[in-house]
Design a protein around this motif. Structure first.
Motif, mmCIF file in Angstrom:
data_model
loop_
_atom_site.group_PDB
_atom_site.id
_atom_site.type_symbol
_atom_site.label_atom_id
_atom_site.label_comp_id
_atom_site.label_asym_id
_atom_site.label_seq_id
_atom_site.Cartn_x
_atom_site.Cartn_y
_atom_site.Cartn_z
ATOM 1 N N THR A 1 0.834 -1.200 0.000
ATOM 2 C CA THR A 1 0.000 0.000 0.000
ATOM 3 C C THR A 1 0.866 1.246 0.000
ATOM 4 O O THR A 1 2.064 1.201 0.273
ATOM 5 N N ASN A 2 0.238 2.367 -0.325
ATOM 6 C CA ASN A 2 0.904 3.665 -0.254
ATOM 7 C C ASN A 2 0.428 4.328 1.034
ATOM 8 O O ASN A 2 -0.483 5.147 1.032
ATOM 9 N N TYR A 3 1.056 3.972 2.145
ATOM 10 C CA TYR A 3 0.612 4.416 3.461
ATOM 11 C C TYR A 3 1.602 5.419 4.025
ATOM 12 O O TYR A 3 2.821 5.243 3.933
ATOM 13 N N SER B 1 -1.545 9.865 7.434
ATOM 14 C CA SER B 1 -2.858 9.615 6.841
ATOM 15 C C SER B 1 -3.568 8.471 7.558
ATOM 16 O O SER B 1 -2.953 7.647 8.205
ATOM 17 N N THR C 1 -5.775 6.500 5.739
ATOM 18 C CA THR C 1 -6.118 5.510 4.733
ATOM 19 C C THR C 1 -4.854 5.026 4.045
ATOM 20 O O THR C 1 -3.840 5.718 4.001
ATOM 21 N N ALA D 1 -3.775 3.345 0.360
ATOM 22 C CA ALA D 1 -4.208 2.988 -0.988
ATOM 23 C C ALA D 1 -3.387 1.803 -1.483
ATOM 24 O O ALA D 1 -2.150 1.812 -1.402
ATOM 25 N N ILE E 1 -1.336 -0.297 -3.900
ATOM 26 C CA ILE E 1 -0.562 0.005 -5.113
ATOM 27 C C ILE E 1 0.152 -1.222 -5.653
ATOM 28 O O ILE E 1 0.895 -1.125 -6.625
#
Length: 139
Positions: free
Chosen positions: A36-38, A42, A44, A46, A48
């Protein structure tokens, strides 16, 4: 369930609890975040896919550190293991020199402690205290 099983479960529980809390859960979370793009700020993450890994293998610093690690693993570890097995063989085989080998092997631990005590004594204590209180005078 009999009494023996209960005792075994009670003794195994701390290990299982520690393994789940400090090993299994962090590994699973790290595996999730790797895809993920964490960001820490943040809330959330996303998905990837393999983009993080593609970016990692294009980084020059990572490739250089990977090469150094592989050299270490392929050269240093076998040499140290071979030397350790040789020393173990020398210390366990029946020989007239085995006592000498064991003494020689143990000597650095004695010298290291002596050096540490001498260094600490010289740097922590004033020279006047160390010279008058520690050493006898024969006059």
């Amino acid at each position: 369930m009999n009494k023996d099983n209960t005792v075994g479960h009670v003794f195994a529980f701390p290990f299982i609890f520690g393994f789940v809390c400090f090993s299994l859960i962090p590994v699973c979370i790290s595996f999730y975040y790797a895809f993920t793009n964490y960001s820490l700020g943040s809330k959330t993450a996303a998905f990837i896919g393999f983009k993080n890994f593609l970016r990692l293998f294009q980084d020059e610093v990572f490739l250089k550190s990977l090469a150094i690690t592989l050299k270490y693993v392929l050269i240093s570890v076998p040499l140290k293991l071979t030397f350790a097995l040789l020393v173990a063989y020398l210390l366990t085989r029946p020989s007239r020199m085995v006592t000498f080998y064991r003494s020689l092997y143990y000597l650095p631990s004695l010298v290291g402690g002596s050096v540490a005590v001498a260094w600490c004594g010289n740097s922590c204590l004033p020279a006047k205290v160390c010279s008058t209180a520690c050493w006898p005078t024969w006059t």
